[in-house]
Design a protein around this motif. Structure first.
Motif, PDB file in Angstrom:
ATOM      1  N   PHE A  27       0.814  -1.213   0.000  1.00 57.50           N
ATOM      2  CA  PHE A  27       0.000   0.000   0.000  1.00 57.50           C
ATOM      3  C   PHE A  27       0.851   1.267   0.000  1.00 57.50           C
ATOM      4  N   SER A  34       2.354   6.013  -7.661  1.00 54.43           N
ATOM      5  CA  SER A  34       1.274   5.117  -7.269  1.00 54.43           C
ATOM      6  C   SER A  34       1.768   4.079  -6.281  1.00 54.43           C
ATOM      7  N   THR A  35       0.849   3.539  -5.492  1.00 51.90           N
ATOM      8  CA  THR A  35       1.221   2.460  -4.586  1.00 51.90           C
ATOM      9  C   THR A  35       1.433   1.183  -5.386  1.00 51.90           C
ATOM     10  N   GLN A  38      -1.838  -0.222  -6.599  1.00 50.36           N
ATOM     11  CA  GLN A  38      -2.349   0.525  -7.741  1.00 50.36           C
ATOM     12  C   GLN A  38      -1.557   0.216  -9.007  1.00 50.36           C
ATOM     13  N   GLN A  67      -7.648   2.931  -2.122  1.00 48.34           N
ATOM     14  CA  GLN A  67      -6.677   2.966  -3.207  1.00 48.34           C
ATOM     15  C   GLN A  67      -7.281   2.506  -4.528  1.00 48.34           C
ATOM     16  N   CYS A  71      -7.773   5.028  -8.016  1.00 45.47           N
ATOM     17  CA  CYS A  71      -7.307   4.747  -9.383  1.00 45.47           C
ATOM     18  C   CYS A  71      -8.454   4.357 -10.312  1.00 45.47           C
TER      19      CYS A  71
END
Length: 468
Positions: A27, A34-35, A38, A67, A71
């Motif tokens: 995360f 972005s994580t 994602q 999350q 996105c």
């Protein structure tokens, strides 16, 4: 149609102090804006896929939901494991859920914490694998080795079925450096990526053949499952009794239907700080830097500074990671032992393994700025339209000072607005609630005072997020 199954459990303890139990590496934005979760979702663009099925820990459910929302993912199913039981049961839960309405659906099983640099090559390998999965094969993806890596397991290919596709002959455990080099020299070996593609019904058939005990436990857990807001909460009692096993051991090593598709897509599982250093862009001296860092005569070093200046002088092959509440300094050759530091933190009764100073909640985030024996100061940010639970505390009183935005406050029988530079007081034992009715984030300072300030001194009377 492909149903992505994203496995988002795990603690990522070797990437402490960034990765914490309540906010682990999947995360976090470790390799970009972005994580990692994602990024896993984003690389599906271009494939004909349904909304993903995400399997995660109960304590991470709001991180996953937020999350995915950020996105643009709609219609995802989020399965909540009451405890972790490794990948074979997790995949069984997802396969059972999908198979209810799509028994011959093709599942693309991905870990949420992997990096893939060449996404077109990834999608090409998946497309190749679909043909074999539709024929009833259980496909795993073998990553083309770039060196004698000892941190990965290996796959030995058998008879070739086409370009880059072969029968799976053998899984090999993580080798020594010499053995890894021997595998590369011999050819026919790839890294075990932990990614899979198979029909839901075929996986369940093979699991019933080889590990019926796991399948029985998962079937019972799914029968006991219940909806919780947008989540599916897996039956706890049955799943706790499920054996803990990886899909490799439970099925893939035993089945006679396994196929390996070779993938050359710049893959890494970012399992340690040295792996992250290898994947980062570096300067002419081999240094990978993020944040406010000054280097003087430093080489082959990873340095990350989140909140203050970090200066390194005359050092080689180090990992230096600074966060608000902890600093890690390690030699790159010893980064696998970071998990021992996490164990030491746990055994000492400390809390730095659990979370950062900043703690995410479904309504926003709070930062524990300062604390003493009978007080604690937090900076709280509430998202527009969000609302904390209706609650009370047995041991603490609270002062709220609004820094920006407008707060709608319930304080006992009173309801009123508190705006910028205004404050309010919540006595011990008073039922209260905080809400952001505006269109901009609400920021406030909370000063707690009392004999006990733990987070478990919260009696929730009503909560729109379904928390106990």
């Amino acid at each position: 149609m492909i149903f992505p199954v994203i496995l988002a459990g795990g603690a990522g303890s070797r990437l402490w102090p960034l990765s914490r139990q309540l906010n682990p590496k999947q995360f976090l934005p470790l390799t970009g804006e972005s994580t990692m979760l994602q990024g896993t979702v984003a690389r599906l663009n271009g494939l004909d896929v349904e909304p993903p099925v995400v399997v995660c820990n109960d304590e991470h459910r709001f991180l996953v939901a937020e999350q995915l929302r950020a996105c643009g993912v709609e219609g995802a199913q989020i399965l909540l494991e009451p405890v972790g039981r490794n990948t074979a049961p997790a995949i069984a839960l997802a396969a059972t859920s999908v198979a209810k309405t799509n028994p011959d659906a093709v599942l693309l099983v991905l870990a949420a914490d992997h990096v893939v640099k060449d996404e077109p090559a990834f999608r090409a390998s998946v497309t190749t694998a679909v043909t074999f999965a539709e024929q009833g094969k259980l496909v795993t993806f073998g990553v083309t080795p770039t060196g004698p890596e000892t941190g990965y397991g290996y796959i030995r290919a058998g008879s070739y079925l086409g370009e880059g596709v072969a029968e799976l002959e053998e899984f090999v455990e993580k080798p020594s450096v010499d053995m890894a080099q021997a595998y590369i020299d011999a050819g026919g070996y790839t890294w075990n990526s932990g990614m899979f593609l198979f029909r839901a019904d075929r996986y369940l058939q093979e699991l019933e053949r080889w590990r019926p005990d796991i399948l029985r436990a998962c079937n019972t857990a799914m029968e006991q499952a219940s909806d919780d807001l947008t989540f599916l909460r897996i039956g706890a009692s049955a799943f706790r009794g499920c054996p803990e096993e990886s899909v490799d051991y439970a099925v893939m090593e035993k089945t006679d239907s396994a196929v390996v598709v070779e993938m050359n897509a710049g893959w890494s599982d970012i399992g340690s700080w040295s792996a992250l250093w290898e994947n980062e862009c570096k300067d002419s001296q081999g240094n990978a830097v993020k944040g406010d860092v000054i280097l003087q005569d430093a080489k082959n070093t990873l340095a990350r500074a989140d909140h203050r200046l970090v200066a390194l002088v005359g050092v080689d092959d180090l990992v230096v990671v600074e966060t608000k509440d902890a600093v890690l300094v390690a030699h790159k050759d010893s980064v696998q032992d970071v998990k021992k530091v996490v164990e030491a933190i746990k055994s000492d009764g400390r809390h730095e393994h659990m979370n950062h100073r900043e703690v995410y909640r479904p309504w926003g985030v709070y930062d524990s700025v300062d604390n003493g024996q009978r007080y604690q100061v937090k900076r709280i940010t509430v998202k527009p339209g969000a609302k904390l639970s209706v609650q009370m505390h047995h041991h603490r009183a609270e002062h709220w000072i609004v820094v920006s935005g407008t707060a709608k406050v319930t304080n006992g029988e009173e309801n009123y607005l508190v705006t910028e530079n205004q404050s309010t007081y919540i006595p011990v034992g008073q039922v209260h609630c905080l809400e952001n009715p505006g269109v901009i984030p609400l920021e406030l300072i909370e000063v707690q005072s009392g004999s006990y300030l733990g987070e478990d001194d919260i009696v929730r009377l009503k909560d729109q997020y379904g928390r106990k």
